[in-house]
Motif scaffolding. Structure first.
Motif, mmCIF file in Angstrom:
data_model
loop_
_atom_site.group_PDB
_atom_site.id
_atom_site.type_symbol
_atom_site.label_atom_id
_atom_site.label_comp_id
_atom_site.label_asym_id
_atom_site.label_seq_id
_atom_site.Cartn_x
_atom_site.Cartn_y
_atom_site.Cartn_z
ATOM 1 N N GLY A 28 37.024 15.690 -38.233
ATOM 2 C CA GLY A 28 37.411 14.079 -38.484
ATOM 3 C C GLY A 28 38.872 14.610 -39.455
ATOM 4 N N GLY A 29 39.447 13.580 -40.229
ATOM 5 C CA GLY A 29 40.466 13.053 -40.889
ATOM 6 C C GLY A 29 40.797 14.430 -42.120
ATOM 7 N N PRO A 30 41.884 14.047 -43.013
ATOM 8 C CA PRO A 30 42.122 15.073 -43.949
ATOM 9 C C PRO A 30 41.137 15.290 -44.902
ATOM 10 C CG PRO A 30 43.380 13.119 -44.083
ATOM 11 C CD PRO A 30 42.767 13.122 -42.718
ATOM 12 N N ARG A 31 40.243 14.438 -45.162
ATOM 13 C CA ARG A 31 39.199 14.438 -46.060
ATOM 14 C C ARG A 31 37.982 14.989 -45.650
ATOM 15 N NH1 ARG A 31 39.119 9.078 -49.736
ATOM 16 N NH2 ARG A 31 37.880 10.400 -51.001
ATOM 17 N N GLY A 32 37.787 15.784 -44.482
ATOM 18 C CA GLY A 32 36.789 16.260 -43.883
ATOM 19 C C GLY A 32 35.988 17.259 -44.705
ATOM 20 N N ASN A 33 36.657 17.925 -45.532
ATOM 21 C CA ASN A 33 35.885 18.942 -46.506
ATOM 22 C C ASN A 33 35.412 18.315 -47.830
ATOM 23 O OD1 ASN A 33 36.096 21.133 -44.613
ATOM 24 N ND2 ASN A 33 38.116 21.932 -45.646
ATOM 25 N N GLN A 34 35.723 16.980 -47.991
ATOM 26 C CA GLN A 34 35.178 16.520 -49.365
ATOM 27 C C GLN A 34 33.857 16.585 -49.395
ATOM 28 O OE1 GLN A 34 37.664 13.326 -50.745
ATOM 29 N NE2 GLN A 34 35.946 12.104 -51.390
ATOM 30 N N ASP A 35 33.226 16.763 -50.315
ATOM 31 C CA ASP A 35 31.836 16.654 -50.610
ATOM 32 C C ASP A 35 31.068 15.385 -50.171
ATOM 33 O OD1 ASP A 35 31.565 19.340 -51.333
ATOM 34 O OD2 ASP A 35 31.601 18.864 -53.230
ATOM 35 N N LEU A 36 30.210 15.292 -49.498
ATOM 36 C CA LEU A 36 29.495 13.668 -49.306
ATOM 37 C C LEU A 36 28.780 13.350 -50.421
ATOM 38 C CD1 LEU A 36 28.591 12.288 -46.818
ATOM 39 C CD2 LEU A 36 26.405 13.146 -46.951
ATOM 40 N N PRO A 37 29.280 12.182 -50.858
ATOM 41 C CA PRO A 37 28.575 11.353 -52.152
ATOM 42 C C PRO A 37 27.083 11.360 -52.139
ATOM 43 C CG PRO A 37 29.518 9.556 -50.892
ATOM 44 C CD PRO A 37 29.989 11.149 -50.133
ATOM 45 N N ARG A 38 26.393 11.341 -53.251
ATOM 46 C CA ARG A 38 25.010 11.571 -53.392
ATOM 47 C C ARG A 38 24.433 10.018 -52.978
ATOM 48 N NH1 ARG A 38 20.872 14.170 -55.626
ATOM 49 N NH2 ARG A 38 21.992 15.914 -56.503
ATOM 50 N N VAL A 39 23.504 10.024 -52.508
ATOM 51 C CA VAL A 39 23.001 8.564 -52.044
ATOM 52 C C VAL A 39 21.609 8.518 -52.824
ATOM 53 C CG1 VAL A 39 22.180 7.215 -50.186
ATOM 54 C CG2 VAL A 39 23.912 8.837 -49.596
ATOM 55 N N GLY A 40 21.570 7.588 -53.619
ATOM 56 C CA GLY A 40 20.404 7.460 -54.551
ATOM 57 C C GLY A 40 20.331 8.618 -55.406
ATOM 58 N N GLY A 41 18.997 8.574 -56.226
ATOM 59 C CA GLY A 41 18.569 9.544 -57.242
ATOM 60 C C GLY A 41 17.646 10.510 -56.738
ATOM 61 N N GLU A 42 16.796 11.180 -57.561
ATOM 62 C CA GLU A 42 15.965 12.001 -56.990
ATOM 63 C C GLU A 42 14.947 11.482 -56.155
ATOM 64 O OE1 GLU A 42 12.508 14.939 -59.093
ATOM 65 O OE2 GLU A 42 13.331 13.095 -60.344
ATOM 66 N N SER A 43 14.766 12.325 -54.916
ATOM 67 C CA SER A 43 13.803 11.844 -53.949
ATOM 68 C C SER A 43 12.298 12.053 -54.448
ATOM 69 C CB SER A 43 13.968 12.523 -52.816
ATOM 70 O OG SER A 43 13.068 12.361 -51.884
ATOM 71 N N ILE A 44 11.655 10.645 -54.497
ATOM 72 C CA ILE A 44 10.202 10.785 -55.010
ATOM 73 C C ILE A 44 9.347 9.982 -54.014
ATOM 74 C CG2 ILE A 44 8.552 10.196 -56.872
ATOM 75 C CD1 ILE A 44 10.646 10.237 -58.647
ATOM 76 N N GLU A 45 8.286 10.540 -53.484
ATOM 77 C CA GLU A 45 7.564 10.058 -52.592
ATOM 78 C C GLU A 45 6.174 10.217 -52.963
ATOM 79 O OE1 GLU A 45 8.000 12.296 -49.054
ATOM 80 O OE2 GLU A 45 10.136 11.710 -48.593
ATOM 81 N N VAL A 46 4.979 9.289 -52.383
ATOM 82 C CA VAL A 46 3.742 9.399 -52.575
ATOM 83 C C VAL A 46 3.021 9.880 -51.152
ATOM 84 C CG1 VAL A 46 1.800 8.005 -53.160
ATOM 85 C CG2 VAL A 46 4.016 7.611 -54.274
ATOM 86 N N SER A 47 2.451 10.967 -51.349
ATOM 87 C CA SER A 47 1.740 11.533 -50.144
ATOM 88 C C SER A 47 0.357 11.573 -50.304
ATOM 89 C CB SER A 47 2.287 12.914 -49.807
ATOM 90 O OG SER A 47 3.656 13.150 -49.822
ATOM 91 N N ILE A 48 -0.479 11.700 -49.320
ATOM 92 C CA ILE A 48 -1.949 11.629 -49.023
ATOM 93 C C ILE A 48 -2.142 13.003 -48.892
ATOM 94 C CG2 ILE A 48 -3.926 10.985 -47.937
ATOM 95 C CD1 ILE A 48 -2.721 8.814 -49.392
ATOM 96 N N VAL A 49 -3.015 13.820 -49.722
ATOM 97 C CA VAL A 49 -3.425 15.040 -49.548
ATOM 98 C C VAL A 49 -4.839 15.199 -49.039
ATOM 99 C CG1 VAL A 49 -3.893 17.277 -50.831
ATOM 100 C CG2 VAL A 49 -2.046 15.752 -51.662
#
Length: 579
Positions: A28-49
């Motif tokens: 892509g363009g000149p900012r291609g190496n810039q870090d991708l911004p974080r989307v949301g906070g910590e990933s928390i899920e509810v799973s069935i064990v």
């Protein structure tokens, strides 16, 4: 149609082992190496064990008719509420069942609903040496189990270990006749190996000693006989340790191959060596404290990794050690010229047995299975394994997960302390990275999960590099419109990961390699770009045995993914025009 193309990215595969990828340039363009911004906070899920639980009385009789109120489930010592409960078994609807202590329970309706649960079975038979009286009953009962357990729509795979490699004898199928044939091949192989095996092993040990003598002469050394044997012993132990690591990796790959499969999953693990200390029979000749060598060749972490992999993927393992006592198939360097009747061999056999059984017991206990260590006991065990397919309780509870690789200790109890409960001892939470790794391996053996991201792969012209090395270019097309992006000023920023594994014609699996590629697209051109695709070019350096390549692309923003499985062209002689 326009396409967004990265520069060439070299991915080397040597003897279907380690995958190496060079650093990726920006797209892509000149900012291609810039870090991708974080989307949301910590990933928390509810799973069935989900837990399969087997309950017996003290005499070994199966207990039926219990309800969820009869059970307690503890995670890391904390009591968990049971949210789902079922009983699967042979008891007819409404039938009264007597249990220990004189109490009676009425079975819940639809108790025989186990017929709706898909069954997946892996049979792994290590290279081993059995006489006919050992082999016939073990393999006859394995075939009987397969006939009873595998129904239309189920799947079983038969694999073996030989020549420091895993070999898939029969891939997943519900055709019991094909599975019979595969087990018959392995039964014959175990007996063929036994022919003159002891004398062959003695000859190899003597050959090692001669090699050590030659090495000593080259270095102007004259080792004593004891030192010479110690060096030969250590060489043998080193080889056993290397094989143990490779075998563990293969077993874990097989477990990962059914990571996404629903239903009941069972692994029948018949081993020759899955030791606490690799090559113990070469470096220890009597009981006593642990030596420095024993500590050096300790394999605890590899054995525990098998239990951990099984618990992460809901697999119950039943380890089997058919050789038992009296296996004289391998001699130690110090016993190379001894006869089979030598009393030292009995000591050696017990050392080997005591080195194998604890590892197998650990795997069985932690995964909710059972183990047996000689042909007679295996014959008695396998019908009980068959019962485990039909007759069990299924419990479930909700767990909060944090997208981390973390093991949590589980204990399942009944309120009646007279009952004996068997279930897995841990739940292993898996990170997104680990789940993708397992999915890529599974894609080598099974049809993949439904893909949201539709990728395609083209195979380029093969180039012969050396005697058994071929460079094979792959072009992976990734639709830009299928990738999520994040607004970042005047551009749209995104990233995707390309994850690759391969398998040889014998079923051996490479390491999994993952590389992440960031990209940016000017916002004013984004709508047009969505109708195009990225092309990610990969060059694989493959030997003649590399047969399949599994490719996944993961959208790092949306976490959607897509799969491809590519069968490589035959090698042999390089095509015309190649060098």
């Amino acid at each position: 149609m326009r396409q967004w193309r990265s520069s060439w990215i070299s991915l080397a595969l040597v003897a279907v082992a380690t995958l190496l990828v060079s650093a990726s340039p920006r797209i892509g363009g000149p900012r291609g190496n810039q870090d991708l911004p974080r989307v949301g906070g910590e990933s928390i899920e509810v799973s069935i064990v989900n837990l399969d639980v087997f309950v017996n009385d003290k005499k070994g009789n199966r207990i039926h008719g219990l309800t969820k109120d009869d059970f307690e489930v503890f995670e890391d010592g904390k009591l968990q509420p049971i949210t789902n409960f079922s009983e699967y078994g042979p008891v007819a609807e409404g039938e009264k069942v007597s249990v220990e202590g004189g109490a009676t329970h009425v079975a819940e309706p639809a108790i025989d609903s186990s017929r709706s649960q898909r069954r997946t079975v892996i049979v792994f038979v290590d290279r081993m040496r059995l006489n006919r009286h050992q082999a016939e009953p073990v393999f006859d009962n394995l075939r009987a189990l397969i006939h009873k357990a595998i129904r239309p729509g189920d799947g079983a795979l038969v694999a073996t270990w030989a020549g420091y490699r895993m070999h898939v004898v029969e891939p997943f199928t519900d055709d019991v006749q094909k599975l019979d044939t595969a087990l018959g091949k392995l039964e014959r192989a175990t007996q063929q190996i036994n022919t003159d095996s002891t004398m062959a092993d003695v000859a190899r040990e003597l050959e090692w000693r001669d090699e050590v003598d030659q090495m000593a002469q080259l270095h102007n050394a004259s080792p004593s006989g004891d030192n010479r044997l110690t060096l030969a012993s250590r060489e043998a132990a080193e080889r056993a340790f290397a094989e143990m690591k490779s075998k563990t990796s293969a077993i874990n790959a097989l477990i990962a191959s059914i990571s996404g499969v629903e239903g009941k999953k069972v692994f029948l693990l018949a081993t020759h060596r899955l030791s606490q200390v690799a090559g113990l029979e070469y470096i220890k000749f009597s009981a006593g404290p642990k030596s420095v060598d024993e500590i050096a060749y300790d394999t605890s972490k590899y054995v525990e990794s098998i239990a951990r992999s099984a618990n992460a993927n809901g697999v119950t393992i039943y380890p089997l050690y058919p050789e038992g006592i009296g296996d004289f198939s391998v001699t130690t360097p110090d016993q190379a010229q001894a006869t089979i009747s030598n009393q030292d061999m009995t000591t050696r056999d017990y050392l080997v047995l005591n080195n194998e059984v604890p590892s197998l017991e650990l795997i069985a206990k932690r995964t909710g299975g059972m183990m047996a260590w000689n042909a007679k006991d295996i014959v008695a065990l396998l019908p009980r394994v068959t019962d485990d397919f039909e007759d069990y309780y299924s419990l479930a509870y909700r767990m909060t997960t944090h997208n981390q690789d973390r093991e949590r200790r589980l204990v399942v109890k009944t309120k009646n302390s007279d009952y004996v409960v068997r279930s897995r001892h841990a739940f292993v939470e898996r990170s997104e990275e680990t789940r993708m790794k397992d999915r890529v391996i599974a894609n080598l053996f099974n049809e993949p999960d439904a893909s949201v991201l539709h990728i395609s792969t083209a195979v380029g012209k093969m180039v012969k590099k050396s005697k058994d090395r071929y460079a094979i270019p792959l072009s992976i097309r990734i639709p830009v419109g299928g990738l999520a992006t994040v607004p970042q000023g005047a551009i749209q920023a995104g990233a995707f990961s390309v994850i690759v594994a391969s398998a040889g014609i014998a079923g051996d699996v490479s390491d999994v390699t993952r590389r992440t590629q960031q990209f940016t697209i000017p916002s004013r051109k984004y709508e047009d770009a969505k109708t195009t695709y990225f092309t990610y070019d990969v060059e694989i350096l493959a030997d003649s045995r590399t047969d399949l390549v599994s490719i996944a692309v993961l959208d790092e923003v949306s976490k959607d993914y897509g799969f491809n499985r590519v069968r490589l062209p035959p090698r042999g002689a390089a095509p015309a025009g190649t060098r």
